[in-house]
Design a protein around this motif. Structure first.
Motif, PDB file in Angstrom:
ATOM      1  N   ALA A 262       8.972   6.711   3.553  1.00 49.92           N
ATOM      2  CA  ALA A 262       8.913   5.281   3.875  1.00 49.92           C
ATOM      3  C   ALA A 262       9.538   4.456   2.761  1.00 49.92           C
ATOM      4  CB  ALA A 262       7.459   4.867   4.097  1.00 49.92           C
ATOM      5  N   ALA A 263       9.340   4.875   1.516  1.00 47.20           N
ATOM      6  CA  ALA A 263       9.934   4.145   0.385  1.00 47.20           C
ATOM      7  C   ALA A 263      11.464   4.214   0.464  1.00 47.20           C
ATOM      8  CB  ALA A 263       9.438   4.726  -0.938  1.00 47.20           C
ATOM      9  N   ILE A 264      11.978   5.379   0.820  1.00 45.27           N
ATOM     10  CA  ILE A 264      13.438   5.523   0.926  1.00 45.27           C
ATOM     11  C   ILE A 264      13.970   4.671   2.095  1.00 45.27           C
ATOM     12  CG2 ILE A 264      15.278   7.172   1.497  1.00 45.27           C
ATOM     13  CD1 ILE A 264      13.686   9.214  -0.221  1.00 45.27           C
TER      14      ILE A 264
ATOM     15  N   ARG B 156       0.866  -1.181   0.000  1.00 44.10           N
ATOM     16  CA  ARG B 156       0.000   0.000   0.000  1.00 44.10           C
ATOM     17  C   ARG B 156       0.902   1.230   0.000  1.00 44.10           C
ATOM     18  NH1 ARG B 156       0.208   2.261   4.952  1.00 44.10           N
ATOM     19  NH2 ARG B 156       1.117   0.878   6.497  1.00 44.10           N
ATOM     20  N   ASN B 157       0.378   2.335  -0.505  1.00 39.11           N
ATOM     21  CA  ASN B 157       1.187   3.552  -0.599  1.00 39.11           C
ATOM     22  C   ASN B 157       1.543   4.066   0.780  1.00 39.11           C
ATOM     23  OD1 ASN B 157       0.972   6.826  -0.683  1.00 39.11           O
ATOM     24  ND2 ASN B 157       2.125   5.981  -2.363  1.00 39.11           N
ATOM     25  N   ARG B 158       2.853   4.253   1.045  1.00 40.03           N
ATOM     26  CA  ARG B 158       3.292   4.688   2.380  1.00 40.03           C
ATOM     27  C   ARG B 158       4.024   6.012   2.366  1.00 40.03           C
ATOM     28  NH1 ARG B 158       6.273  -0.654   4.059  1.00 40.03           N
ATOM     29  NH2 ARG B 158       7.294   0.792   5.465  1.00 40.03           N
ATOM     30  N   GLY B 159       4.287   6.562   1.191  1.00 42.19           N
ATOM     31  CA  GLY B 159       4.945   7.864   1.130  1.00 42.19           C
ATOM     32  C   GLY B 159       6.414   7.741   0.779  1.00 42.19           C
ATOM     33  N   VAL B 160       6.943   8.858   0.251  1.00 41.06           N
ATOM     34  CA  VAL B 160       8.316   8.836  -0.269  1.00 41.06           C
ATOM     35  C   VAL B 160       9.347   8.533   0.823  1.00 41.06           C
ATOM     36  CG1 VAL B 160       8.356  11.382  -0.219  1.00 41.06           C
ATOM     37  CG2 VAL B 160      10.044  10.156  -1.548  1.00 41.06           C
TER      38      VAL B 160
ATOM     39  N   MET C 216      18.186   8.726  -5.675  1.00 40.81           N
ATOM     40  CA  MET C 216      17.822   9.460  -6.896  1.00 40.81           C
ATOM     41  C   MET C 216      16.357   9.168  -7.159  1.00 40.81           C
ATOM     42  SD  MET C 216      21.027   8.614  -9.411  1.00 40.81           S
ATOM     43  CE  MET C 216      20.611   9.753 -10.723  1.00 40.81           C
ATOM     44  N   ALA C 217      15.522  10.205  -7.155  1.00 39.17           N
ATOM     45  CA  ALA C 217      14.084   9.986  -7.303  1.00 39.17           C
ATOM     46  C   ALA C 217      13.763   9.382  -8.676  1.00 39.17           C
ATOM     47  CB  ALA C 217      13.340  11.297  -7.120  1.00 39.17           C
ATOM     48  N   GLY C 218      12.626   8.674  -8.741  1.00 38.06           N
ATOM     49  CA  GLY C 218      12.232   8.011  -9.981  1.00 38.06           C
ATOM     50  C   GLY C 218      11.648   8.954 -11.014  1.00 38.06           C
ATOM     51  N   ASP C 219      11.612  10.268 -10.719  1.00 33.51           N
ATOM     52  CA  ASP C 219      10.988  11.205 -11.662  1.00 33.51           C
ATOM     53  C   ASP C 219      12.013  11.954 -12.517  1.00 33.51           C
ATOM     54  OD1 ASP C 219      12.032  12.829  -9.729  1.00 33.51           O
ATOM     55  OD2 ASP C 219      10.136  13.766  -9.142  1.00 33.51           O
ATOM     56  N   SER C 220      13.246  11.439 -12.571  1.00 33.36           N
ATOM     57  CA  SER C 220      14.308  12.017 -13.423  1.00 33.36           C
ATOM     58  C   SER C 220      14.585  13.483 -13.126  1.00 33.36           C
ATOM     59  CB  SER C 220      13.975  11.861 -14.911  1.00 33.36           C
ATOM     60  OG  SER C 220      13.957  10.509 -15.277  1.00 33.36           O
TER      61      SER C 220
ATOM     62  N   TRP D 173       7.031  18.585 -16.076  1.00 35.17           N
ATOM     63  CA  TRP D 173       7.150  18.403 -14.627  1.00 35.17           C
ATOM     64  C   TRP D 173       5.771  18.368 -13.969  1.00 35.17           C
ATOM     65  CZ3 TRP D 173       6.203  22.532 -10.877  1.00 35.17           C
ATOM     66  CH2 TRP D 173       6.427  22.120  -9.558  1.00 35.17           C
ATOM     67  N   ARG D 174       5.563  17.352 -13.170  1.00 33.13           N
ATOM     68  CA  ARG D 174       4.382  17.340 -12.314  1.00 33.13           C
ATOM     69  C   ARG D 174       4.845  16.823 -10.966  1.00 33.13           C
ATOM     70  NH1 ARG D 174       3.002  12.201 -11.437  1.00 33.13           N
ATOM     71  NH2 ARG D 174       3.901  10.753 -12.922  1.00 33.13           N
ATOM     72  N   SER D 175       4.192  17.295  -9.918  1.00 34.71           N
ATOM     73  CA  SER D 175       4.640  16.951  -8.576  1.00 34.71           C
ATOM     74  C   SER D 175       3.518  16.300  -7.797  1.00 34.71           C
ATOM     75  CB  SER D 175       5.075  18.234  -7.866  1.00 34.71           C
ATOM     76  OG  SER D 175       5.295  17.951  -6.502  1.00 34.71           O
TER      77      SER D 175
ATOM     78  N   PRO E 295       7.434   9.425   7.246  1.00 38.23           N
ATOM     79  CA  PRO E 295       7.058   8.702   6.026  1.00 38.23           C
ATOM     80  C   PRO E 295       6.853   9.571   4.790  1.00 38.23           C
ATOM     81  CG  PRO E 295       5.219   8.764   7.578  1.00 38.23           C
ATOM     82  CD  PRO E 295       6.392   9.381   8.273  1.00 38.23           C
ATOM     83  N   ARG E 296       6.469  10.840   4.962  1.00 34.85           N
ATOM     84  CA  ARG E 296       6.101  11.589   3.751  1.00 34.85           C
ATOM     85  C   ARG E 296       7.059  12.748   3.499  1.00 34.85           C
ATOM     86  NH1 ARG E 296       1.850   9.288   1.149  1.00 34.85           N
ATOM     87  NH2 ARG E 296       0.915   7.648   2.404  1.00 34.85           N
ATOM     88  N   TYR E 297       6.548  13.912   3.081  1.00 34.08           N
ATOM     89  CA  TYR E 297       7.459  14.907   2.516  1.00 34.08           C
ATOM     90  C   TYR E 297       8.433  15.583   3.471  1.00 34.08           C
ATOM     91  CZ  TYR E 297       5.971  14.339  -2.151  1.00 34.08           C
ATOM     92  OH  TYR E 297       5.759  13.791  -3.374  1.00 34.08           O
TER      93      TYR E 297
END
Ligand SMILES: Nc1nc2c(ncn2[C@@H]2O[C@H](COP(=O)(O)OP(=O)(O)OP(=O)(O)O)[C@@H](O)[C@H]2O)c(=O)[nH]1
Ligand SMILES: [Mg+2]
Length: 258
Positions: A70-72, A64-68, A90-94, A211-213, A179-181
């Motif tokens: 938590a992913a790191i 389940r989505n846990r936030g950036v 390195m984020a997946g958004d290039s 770019w989208r955020s 967990p998040r920003y």
């Protein structure tokens, strides 16, 4: 390997089907391990990442989505377990220029820092590239994070392009990750408590035409302000403790909390 040191890159990714293949292709050849953490994307991110032929690639998934943040943390733990001596993000958004990776890894490899982080404000022309909302928010948060972490020389607290040695990684993983920003701010506060050495490295800001955020500013402001204010309080308490009992910095741990 970079100058004989084993290097890992953690790539957090949430709905990055359009960018993840390019991000993985662009990671420099000296990187030994690449850990993609798919944060329960609902597009083709996972499938595309798994198809990549990148050497040393591991693809992990949150159910389940846990936030950036938590992913790191998931990626950091995997890189630590794989024996990486230096672990970058390195984020997946290039949005992070692979050409800057050497400059980030170098101070950690040469023992000048436990943790190096990108500073896009040290890049000429940043104000032409970075959107005004990001400039303003970043300047305010950078000043507050300086006060909360004690790293008065550091700026661009919201830059997620970083590299850490094993001791810094163990310190970061010694408690729950934000967990998040607010995770970059929380990491700096935790490293500050351990007395880790942090350096800033100029990196190129990238905000392409497409770019989208995922950042929803009204939703992140409250938790972020709370986080830096708590960090300031904790730092103040540590200062009082030190003035009463003398200096006793926490030793940097050798391994993460089990
Ligand atoms: N938005 C979002 N991104 C996530 C999440 N989990 C992992 N990520 C990844 O975290 C990275 C950064 O996300 P962005 O939303 O672009 O935030 P940013 O790049 O720090 O900030 P911007 O300047 O707004 O682009 C991307 O690679 C995302 O795919 C999540 O739950 N939400
Ligand atoms: Mg982004």
């Amino acid at each position: 390997m970079f100058k004989g040191h084993r290097v890992a890159v953690v790539v957090p990714a949430f709905n990055e089907a359009g960018k993840i293949a390019h991000t993985l292709r662009s990671i420099p050849g000296f990187v030994d391990h690449v850990v993609v953490v798919d944060d329960a994307s609902c597009d083709g991110t996972l499938r595309i990442a798994r198809r990549s032929q990148r050497r040393g690639l591991t693809v992990l998934r949150h159910e389940r989505n846990r936030g950036v943040g938590a992913a790191i943390a998931t990626g950091y733990a995997a890189a630590f377990a794989a024996g990486a001596e230096v672990t970058a993000v390195m984020a997946g958004d290039s949005q992070m220029d692979p050409a800057d990776l050497c400059a980030l890894v170098e101070p950690v490899v040469f023992g000048r820092a436990d943790y190096s982080k990108g500073n896009r404000f040290a890049w000429p022309g940043v104000y032409r590239v970075m959107p005004a909302s990001r400039v303003v928010g970043n300047i305010v948060l950078s000043h507050l994070t300086r006060l909360a972490s004690g790293y008065g020389h550091s700026f661009d607290s919201q830059c997620g392009y970083t590299a850490a040695n094993r001791r810094a990684l163990a310190a970061i993983l010694s408690g729950p990750m934000f967990p998040r920003y607010g995770y970059p701010n929380a990491i700096l506060c935790r490293l500050g408590a351990f007395g880790a050495r942090v350096v800033d490295v100029p990196v190129r800001p990238i905000y392409g035409a497409k770019w989208r955020s995922g950042i929803r500013i009204p939703r992140v402001v409250g938790p972020l302000l709370r986080l830096v204010l708590l960090g300031m309080g904790a730092r103040l308490l540590r200062g009082i403790q030190r003035s009463v009992w003398g200096p006793r910095p926490l030793p940097l741990p050798e391994s993460p909390r089990s």
